[in-house]
Scaffold this active site. Structure first.
Site, PDB file in Angstrom:
ATOM      1  N   ARG A   1      -3.688   0.099   4.484  1.00 11.89           N
ATOM      2  CA  ARG A   1      -2.766   0.926   3.725  1.00 11.89           C
ATOM      3  C   ARG A   1      -1.332   0.586   4.131  1.00 11.89           C
ATOM      4  O   ARG A   1      -1.051   0.321   5.309  1.00 11.89           O
ATOM      5  CB  ARG A   1      -3.025   2.418   4.008  1.00 11.89           C
TER       6      ARG A   1
ATOM      7  N   HIS B   1      -3.159  -5.822  -3.533  1.00 12.89           N
ATOM      8  CA  HIS B   1      -4.238  -4.863  -3.233  1.00 12.89           C
ATOM      9  C   HIS B   1      -5.570  -5.326  -3.836  1.00 12.89           C
ATOM     10  O   HIS B   1      -6.210  -4.598  -4.603  1.00 12.89           O
ATOM     11  CB  HIS B   1      -3.878  -3.458  -3.746  1.00 12.89           C
TER      12      HIS B   1
END
Ligand code: GLV
Length: 311
Positions: free
Chosen positions: A223, A275
Site C-alpha cells: 500500500r 497496482h
C-alpha cells in the site's frame, strides 16, 4: 440468498458465482435499484458509497481483494455488517512473482545495465551471491508469508516482520518495534506487504530508511500509505547516481492513479507499475466467496475483518 456483485468484469463473476451457487440469485450493480436494495450479501471490490448504502438488509460483505482499507474508509459502509476478505486466493503467487522480479532486478544489476545501455556502456558487474542478499518482508499475513516462502525457496536469506510474534519455517522472524529496527539494519531488498492501517502509515519514514544498509532497494506491492514519499525521494537522491537507496519498484501509491505531477514517474531509479502486482484471480477467489456466503447463510462462525485493527 440474493448476492450483489461489484468488480471490474462483474458479469463474469456473476455468471461463475451463479454456477457455483445455483440456489443463489446473483446480480451485478447494473441490476435495477429495487433489486440492489434487496441484496442479502455484497461481494465487491471498491464499491461506491452509494452502492454500499443501497441494500436495506445486508447480512454480510465479501471483499473481493486482500486489503480492506478502501472498504473500511468508505463513508457508505453500513455499521455492524460482518466483512470477510479474500485470503491469498492466488494473489500471493502473483505478488510473489512480482517481488522475485524486483529482487533479481537489483541483485543481478538490471537497473545498472539499463542505464549503461543508454550510454552504450559494455561493463559487467560482479554478481553478489544470493546468500549475501538478505531480503526483508514486512507483513506476514496470508500474502506476506507465502511471498517470504517463495523468496526463501529461491535461495535468498529472508527476514520477516510482523507486529506480534510469528514463527515460519525457513524465515528469520522479527516482531515489534525493536524487531523492525533489527530487520531494517540487515536487508538489501525490503518488501512491503503490510495492510494500510493507522498503525502502519509511514512505517517507512526517514528514520526507517536511514536504518537500511547503504545501497538497499525497496519493493512495494502493498500500500502507498506505508511510505513517507518525501523521505523516500530524499533517500533515493537525484538523478542516475545511486543514493543511499539504490532504487525502488513501486506498485502502490497513496493516490491512484499516481498523479501525473508526481516526481516518482520520472525518477531514473524508480520503477512505477499501476497496482498490477496482485490482481484477484477468479478461480480460487470464487471458492472463497462461495464458502463465505454459505457460512454466512448457515450462521457459522467466520474469520471476519476486525474494523478496529483494519485487517
Ligand atoms: C489489492 O490491492 C488487494 O488488496 O487485493
Amino acid at each position: 440468498m440474493k448476492v450483489l456483485v461489484h468488480i471490474d468484469d462483474a458479469e463474469q463473476w456473476r455468471d461463475a458465482l451463479a454456477r457455483r451457487l445455483p440456489q443463489a440469485e446473483v446480480f451485478t450493480s447494473s441490476a435495477p435499484a429495487e433489486k440492489r436494495r434487496e441484496a442479502d450479501y455484497l461481494a465487491a471490490w471498491k464499491p461506491s458509497a452509494e452502492l454500499l448504502g443501497e441494500p436495506e438488509r445486508l447480512k454480510g460483505i465479501v471483499n473481493l481483494g486482500a486489503g480492506v482499507d478502501a472498504l473500511l474508509g468508505n463513508p457508505g459502509l453500513p455499521e455492524g455488517v460482518p466483512i470477510v476478505k479474500l485470503r491469498d486466493a492466488g494473489m500471493a503467487e502473483l505478488i510473489g512473482d512480482y517481488v522475485r522480479y524486483g529482487i533479481l532486478h537489483f541483485q543481478r544489476d538490471f537497473d545498472r545495465y539499463r542505464r549503461q545501455q543508454a550510454r552504450r556502456d559494455w561493463r559487467e558487474h560482479a554478481v553478489v551471491d544470493k546468500a549475501d542478499w538478505p531480503v526483508g518482508v514486512l507483513g506476514l499475513g496470508a500474502i506476506g508469508a507465502k511471498v517470504a516462502a517463495m523468496v526463501a525457496a529461491d535461495g535468498f536469506p529472508v527476514h520477516g516482520w510482523s507486529r506480534s510474534p510469528r514463527s515460519l519455517d525457513g524465515i528469520t522472524c522479527h516482531h515489534g518495534d525493536a524487531g523492525l529496527d533489527e530487520l531494517l539494519g540487515q536487508v538489501r531488498s525490503l518488501v512491503l506487504l503490510l495492510p494500510d492501517t493507522p498503525a502502519t502509515r509511514h512505517v517507512i519514514d526517514a528514520a526507517a530508511l536511514a536504518r537500511l544498509p547503504e545501497g538497499a532497494s525497496l519493493i512495494n506491492p502493498g500500500r502507498g500509505s506505508l511510505i513517507d514519499e518525501a523521505a523516500l525521494l530524499d533517500a533515493l537522491g537525484e538523478g542516475e547516481t545511486e543514493g543511499r537507496l539504490r532504487g525502488a519498484l513501486l506498485d502502490a501509491f497513496p493516490e491512484e492513479p499516481l498523479p501525473g505531477a508526481s516526481p516518482l514517474w520520472s525518477h531514473p531509479r524508480v520503477w512505477v507499475t499501476p497496482h498490477m502486482a496482485g490482481p484477484t484471480p477468479l478461480g480460487e477467489a470464487l471458492d472463497q466467496v462461495a464458502e463465505a456466503l454459505l457460512a454466512f447463510e448457515a450462521g457459522e462462525a467466520l474469520d471476519t475483518v476486525d474494523p478496529e485493527a483494519g485487517y
